[in-house]
Design a protein around this motif. Sequence first.
Motif, PDB file in Angstrom:
ATOM      1  N   GLY A 132       0.795  -1.229   0.000  1.00 22.12           N
ATOM      2  CA  GLY A 132       0.000   0.000   0.000  1.00 22.12           C
ATOM      3  C   GLY A 132       0.822   1.271   0.000  1.00 22.12           C
TER       4      GLY A 132
ATOM      5  N   GLY B 146       2.327   2.375  -2.717  1.00 23.61           N
ATOM      6  CA  GLY B 146       2.466   2.776  -4.124  1.00 23.61           C
ATOM      7  C   GLY B 146       3.337   1.773  -4.861  1.00 23.61           C
TER       8      GLY B 146
ATOM      9  N   ASN C 220       2.882   4.247 -11.262  1.00 24.33           N
ATOM     10  CA  ASN C 220       1.709   5.051 -11.598  1.00 24.33           C
ATOM     11  C   ASN C 220       1.998   6.542 -11.718  1.00 24.33           C
ATOM     12  OD1 ASN C 220      -0.260   3.032 -11.757  1.00 24.33           O
ATOM     13  ND2 ASN C 220      -0.337   2.887  -9.529  1.00 24.33           N
TER      14      ASN C 220
ATOM     15  N   ARG D 124       4.072  13.223 -22.037  1.00 24.19           N
ATOM     16  CA  ARG D 124       3.164  14.338 -22.362  1.00 24.19           C
ATOM     17  C   ARG D 124       3.608  15.616 -21.658  1.00 24.19           C
ATOM     18  NH1 ARG D 124      -2.911  12.975 -21.179  1.00 24.19           N
ATOM     19  NH2 ARG D 124      -3.122  14.886 -22.390  1.00 24.19           N
TER      20      ARG D 124
ATOM     21  N   SER E 207       0.181  18.356  -7.730  1.00 27.64           N
ATOM     22  CA  SER E 207      -0.428  17.861  -8.954  1.00 27.64           C
ATOM     23  C   SER E 207      -1.246  19.002  -9.535  1.00 27.64           C
ATOM     24  CB  SER E 207      -1.345  16.659  -8.667  1.00 27.64           C
ATOM     25  OG  SER E 207      -2.308  16.985  -7.675  1.00 27.64           O
TER      26      SER E 207
ATOM     27  N   SER F 228      -3.734  15.686 -14.259  1.00 27.04           N
ATOM     28  CA  SER F 228      -2.966  15.586 -13.023  1.00 27.04           C
ATOM     29  C   SER F 228      -1.587  16.209 -13.162  1.00 27.04           C
ATOM     30  CB  SER F 228      -2.809  14.123 -12.635  1.00 27.04           C
ATOM     31  OG  SER F 228      -2.126  13.422 -13.655  1.00 27.04           O
TER      32      SER F 228
ATOM     33  N   ASP G 165       0.474  12.245 -15.643  1.00 27.53           N
ATOM     34  CA  ASP G 165      -0.022  11.116 -16.424  1.00 27.53           C
ATOM     35  C   ASP G 165       1.118  10.147 -16.745  1.00 27.53           C
ATOM     36  OD1 ASP G 165      -1.316   9.389 -18.127  1.00 27.53           O
ATOM     37  OD2 ASP G 165      -2.361  10.962 -19.236  1.00 27.53           O
TER      38      ASP G 165
ATOM     39  N   ASN H 102       0.981   7.646 -18.713  1.00 30.02           N
ATOM     40  CA  ASN H 102       0.777   6.982 -20.000  1.00 30.02           C
ATOM     41  C   ASN H 102       0.818   7.947 -21.168  1.00 30.02           C
ATOM     42  OD1 ASN H 102      -1.566   5.518 -18.009  1.00 30.02           O
ATOM     43  ND2 ASN H 102      -0.010   4.242 -18.934  1.00 30.02           N
TER      44      ASN H 102
ATOM     45  N   PRO I 103      -9.538   2.700 -23.170  1.00 33.55           N
ATOM     46  CA  PRO I 103      -8.555   2.922 -24.234  1.00 33.55           C
ATOM     47  C   PRO I 103      -7.322   2.013 -24.135  1.00 33.55           C
ATOM     48  CG  PRO I 103      -8.369   4.618 -22.551  1.00 33.55           C
ATOM     49  CD  PRO I 103      -9.459   3.700 -22.095  1.00 33.55           C
TER      50      PRO I 103
ATOM     51  N   LYS J  84      -3.176   1.899 -24.101  1.00 26.26           N
ATOM     52  CA  LYS J  84      -2.218   2.880 -23.611  1.00 26.26           C
ATOM     53  C   LYS J  84      -0.849   2.248 -23.441  1.00 26.26           C
ATOM     54  CE  LYS J  84      -3.459   1.977 -18.780  1.00 26.26           C
ATOM     55  NZ  LYS J  84      -4.226   0.748 -19.002  1.00 26.26           N
TER      56      LYS J  84
ATOM     57  N   GLY K  60      -3.793   0.038  -6.712  1.00 27.94           N
ATOM     58  CA  GLY K  60      -2.617   0.910  -6.640  1.00 27.94           C
ATOM     59  C   GLY K  60      -2.794   2.212  -5.882  1.00 27.94           C
ATOM     60  N   THR K  61      -3.961   2.449  -5.278  1.00 29.87           N
ATOM     61  CA  THR K  61      -4.119   3.656  -4.456  1.00 29.87           C
ATOM     62  C   THR K  61      -3.383   3.442  -3.140  1.00 29.87           C
ATOM     63  OG1 THR K  61      -6.280   4.057  -5.428  1.00 29.87           O
ATOM     64  CG2 THR K  61      -5.806   5.180  -3.367  1.00 29.87           C
ATOM     65  N   PRO K  62      -2.525   4.399  -2.742  1.00 29.19           N
ATOM     66  CA  PRO K  62      -1.724   4.174  -1.534  1.00 29.19           C
ATOM     67  C   PRO K  62      -2.570   4.135  -0.258  1.00 29.19           C
ATOM     68  CG  PRO K  62      -1.114   6.244  -2.620  1.00 29.19           C
ATOM     69  CD  PRO K  62      -2.207   5.653  -3.413  1.00 29.19           C
TER      70      PRO K  62
ATOM     71  N   PHE L  31      -5.855  14.066  -3.073  1.00 36.39           N
ATOM     72  CA  PHE L  31      -4.813  14.826  -3.766  1.00 36.39           C
ATOM     73  C   PHE L  31      -5.461  16.015  -4.489  1.00 36.39           C
ATOM     74  CE2 PHE L  31      -3.267  10.427  -3.573  1.00 36.39           C
ATOM     75  CZ  PHE L  31      -2.075  10.616  -2.910  1.00 36.39           C
TER      76      PHE L  31
ATOM     77  N   VAL M  22      -5.662  17.156  -7.520  1.00 35.45           N
ATOM     78  CA  VAL M  22      -6.445  17.056  -8.753  1.00 35.45           C
ATOM     79  C   VAL M  22      -7.510  15.971  -8.674  1.00 35.45           C
ATOM     80  CG1 VAL M  22      -4.778  18.021 -10.339  1.00 35.45           C
ATOM     81  CG2 VAL M  22      -4.679  15.590  -9.773  1.00 35.45           C
TER      82      VAL M  22
ATOM     83  N   ALA N 140      -8.318  12.653 -11.012  1.00 32.52           N
ATOM     84  CA  ALA N 140      -7.431  12.649 -12.170  1.00 32.52           C
ATOM     85  C   ALA N 140      -6.045  12.175 -11.729  1.00 32.52           C
ATOM     86  CB  ALA N 140      -7.332  14.040 -12.786  1.00 32.52           C
ATOM     87  N   HIS N 141      -5.776  12.195 -10.422  1.00 28.77           N
ATOM     88  CA  HIS N 141      -4.449  11.824  -9.914  1.00 28.77           C
ATOM     89  C   HIS N 141      -4.230  10.322 -10.082  1.00 28.77           C
ATOM     90  CE1 HIS N 141      -1.009  11.420  -7.264  1.00 28.77           C
ATOM     91  NE2 HIS N 141      -0.932  12.740  -7.211  1.00 28.77           N
ATOM     92  N   PRO N 142      -3.067   9.933 -10.619  1.00 28.24           N
ATOM     93  CA  PRO N 142      -2.861   8.504 -10.858  1.00 28.24           C
ATOM     94  C   PRO N 142      -2.798   7.649  -9.586  1.00 28.24           C
ATOM     95  CG  PRO N 142      -0.907   9.768 -11.460  1.00 28.24           C
ATOM     96  CD  PRO N 142      -1.978  10.753 -11.152  1.00 28.24           C
ATOM     97  N   PHE N 143      -2.674   8.245  -8.425  1.00 25.29           N
ATOM     98  CA  PHE N 143      -2.809   7.461  -7.194  1.00 25.29           C
ATOM     99  C   PHE N 143      -4.268   7.349  -6.760  1.00 25.29           C
ATOM    100  CE2 PHE N 143       1.701   7.935  -5.216  1.00 25.29           C
ATOM    101  CZ  PHE N 143       2.082   6.754  -5.838  1.00 25.29           C
TER     102      PHE N 143
ATOM    103  N   PRO O 162      -6.097   4.953 -10.243  1.00 26.72           N
ATOM    104  CA  PRO O 162      -4.926   4.440 -10.962  1.00 26.72           C
ATOM    105  C   PRO O 162      -5.210   3.749 -12.295  1.00 26.72           C
ATOM    106  CG  PRO O 162      -5.117   3.462  -8.745  1.00 26.72           C
ATOM    107  CD  PRO O 162      -6.382   4.189  -9.025  1.00 26.72           C
TER     108      PRO O 162
ATOM    109  N   GLU P 261      -6.612  12.383 -18.791  1.00 25.05           N
ATOM    110  CA  GLU P 261      -5.639  11.327 -18.608  1.00 25.05           C
ATOM    111  C   GLU P 261      -5.816  10.262 -19.700  1.00 25.05           C
ATOM    112  OE1 GLU P 261      -3.585  11.286 -15.420  1.00 25.05           O
ATOM    113  OE2 GLU P 261      -4.188  13.346 -15.791  1.00 25.05           O
TER     114      GLU P 261
ATOM    115  N   ARG Q  35      -5.172   7.021 -19.504  1.00 25.48           N
ATOM    116  CA  ARG Q  35      -5.741   5.735 -19.076  1.00 25.48           C
ATOM    117  C   ARG Q  35      -7.271   5.790 -18.991  1.00 25.48           C
ATOM    118  NH1 ARG Q  35      -3.904   8.569 -15.110  1.00 25.48           N
ATOM    119  NH2 ARG Q  35      -5.102   8.885 -13.204  1.00 25.48           N
ATOM    120  N   LEU Q  36      -7.833   7.001 -18.940  1.00 29.26           N
ATOM    121  CA  LEU Q  36      -9.283   7.138 -18.845  1.00 29.26           C
ATOM    122  C   LEU Q  36      -9.897   7.492 -20.196  1.00 29.26           C
ATOM    123  CD1 LEU Q  36      -9.228   9.239 -15.553  1.00 29.26           C
ATOM    124  CD2 LEU Q  36      -9.280   6.761 -15.785  1.00 29.26           C
TER     125      LEU Q  36
END
Lengths: 186, 562
Positions: free
Chosen positions: A38, A40, A53, A67, A78, A123, A126, A128, A170, A172, B195-197, B238, B240, B243-246, B249, B327, B329-330
């Motif tokens: 947990g 990360g 991530n 990007r 962020s 964020s 990203d 990806n 999508p 990626k 993957g969320t911390p 967080f 954002v 939208a934050h990758p944590f 994810p 993002e 991934r979305l």
Amino acid sequence: MKKHILPAIKLTAVMILFFTVIYPLAVWGIAQFAPNAGKGEIIEHNGNKHYVNIGQSFTDDNYFWSRPSAVDYNAAGSGGSNKGPSNEEYLADVQARIDTFLVHNPEVDKSEIPVDLLTASGSGLDPNFSVQAAKVQVKRIAKIRGVDEVKLNQLIDQQTEKPLWGIFGPEKINVLKLNIALDELK
Amino acid sequence: MNTEILGIIVMFTLSILLAIPLGKYIAKVYGGEKTLLDPIFNPIERIFYKISGINPHTEMNWKQQMVVMISINMVWFLLGMVVLMNQGNLPLNPDKNPSMSADLAFNTVISFVVNCNLQHYSGESGLSYLGQYWLMFLQFVSAGTGMAAAVVLFRAFRDKTADTLGNFYSNFVKSCTRILLPISFVVAIILAFEGTPMTFEGKDTITTLQGDSVEVSRGPAAAFVPIKHVGTNGGGFFGVNSAHPFENPSYLSNMVEMVAQLIVPLAMIFAFGYFIRRRKLSWMIFGVMTVGFLMLTIPNINMEMNGNPAIAAMGIDNSLGAMEGKEIRLGAPASGFWSIVTTVISTGSVNSMHDSSMALSGMNELLAMMINAFYGGVGVGLLNFFIFIILAVFISGLMVGRTPEFLGKKVEAREMKIAMIIALLHPFLILVGTALAAALPQYTADSLNNPGFHGLSEMLYEYTSSSANNGSGFEGLGDNTPWWNISTGFVLILSRFLPIIGPVAIAGLLAQKKFVPEGDGTLKTDTATFGLMVFAVIAIVAALAFFPVLALGPIAEYFSLY
């Protein structure tokens, strides 16, 4: 109202204990079995650790560029650019990114540059980019690294992550994983 | 079929399919019937009541319930000010984040107490983990407050003629323990494994592949993020948000968070029908809300997929759509879909930056909050919709020349006055706020991130989001200034408690009246015709009140793009 205050305070106290101590501790306990307990998800490479991530800034010509980011990929915070679609200053920035890209990738035609390489993510972190964003950079990297373009395209295919269960969302590529694989390519 | 569209259809369908049985469960919980989770929560709740000295079986009338609600909300507000203004010196602060200024703490606490979660700070630098968890507590209890208020409505139309309508504490505690917590727990575990911390350690420092040194913010987010959605709160861990990758994810976590925010508001509609034994009425309400929702969301998905025409004109490959603020991934379609879900229900969490949405997508996001009753926040969505039902009953009563009635109760002048005040309060707060902000540029001009029409939209969005208790923003607005903190703080208080007390008062007044059995002359309220009537009322109120300002903001921007 006065006679309701004391019960309200006591109820609040016991609910704080339940919802902000017991509940998160239960989640924390279960999260010990999650990737990296947990903290990360990480990958180790050459003795350095990287968060899978969390996107990183790649601006050198011998790596696949990531990007644009409004926070320069500094994950202490962020943020997005929050520029509106008609903002002239913003549109000039996008045009400048196109021009810079063409200077570094002279073999590429403008119509091949995908929009994700020209726009900042929400964020700013990203991890990806799109498959097209990788493919459009192949010629540049092949020349600088002296690697065969076919090999690079194979690498991109290997690193392409299909939609969830093949059917949702999508395609990626994780830019960090792709660039690590690029470094390991011999 | 396109995998991105398929993902959206599955998210939406799954939410509805889960909401129907959940609605039945919620009706049972509030009805005091046996449920599967009784063995766990009966003893826990007994401890709650024993310590606080509350008898959960005392019946209260609507006024007593509202007094109890206001009292406990005041306790949370005062305690919250203490926590946030001193968090710098309290434990669980590994990143050494400072205490909040008074005006920022005022805005933050109010906005979390009222289930809005406007965030004028960034989680990474603005809060300690203790501060975060205090806000997590508020996310549970503010959602529970809204749901308990809705139960007064439930009771008012089940019992034929009644003075007392249940116990506020009981319905509030049950909402938190038996509905919000179990769903949050399941979501938290899925997020942790995606993957969320979930760690109490502070920032980490890493060296990137290119050799730069950067910091990475972490935290105990996996427990925090679920209630943000399940309680339609929307306050992110967080800066954002999702939208934050944590915080979000993967595409899977995105689907889970989406379902998590949709199911309780949807389930409350079905719970209402089960509870008062009029399931057809639920389907009428669901139908009207869904038509409205689809009319906003389908254009948004389409516009975000098509992308920015000004960028397409530069001759690049624009096939991914409007990717500024989004993002990979979305993807653009799922982000467009989310932007409407989060604004029709009062979540206000974002997975893309709404400030960078296409001009008319931004308008739809605004409209969703201006109407604020297509699903709506947990509990309060139904209360808002109830106001429109009362208006529609009255207008149709006038049209056919009969005394307006709703579910066997006569709607009279007093109820109508309350309904009108509540219906007009929302446009009043939004338009007056925006007008003041535009008229006093010495306080507001420096906060704008975009010039021209879009700048006006940024201010309009801030007040709309406050008044709808939504909490999303056109985040380019530099909103951590005394002007924004204080002015939106007052809008938040007014727009939360009056729209709860108003409908609850109407329900309480109707409950006391004599029950008139249905006859040939009764206007049927569970039919498609009446649904159309409600829809027309909503459209007229929203269109008349908001069209002028929308024309100056997003619509003008749209035409400037072509």
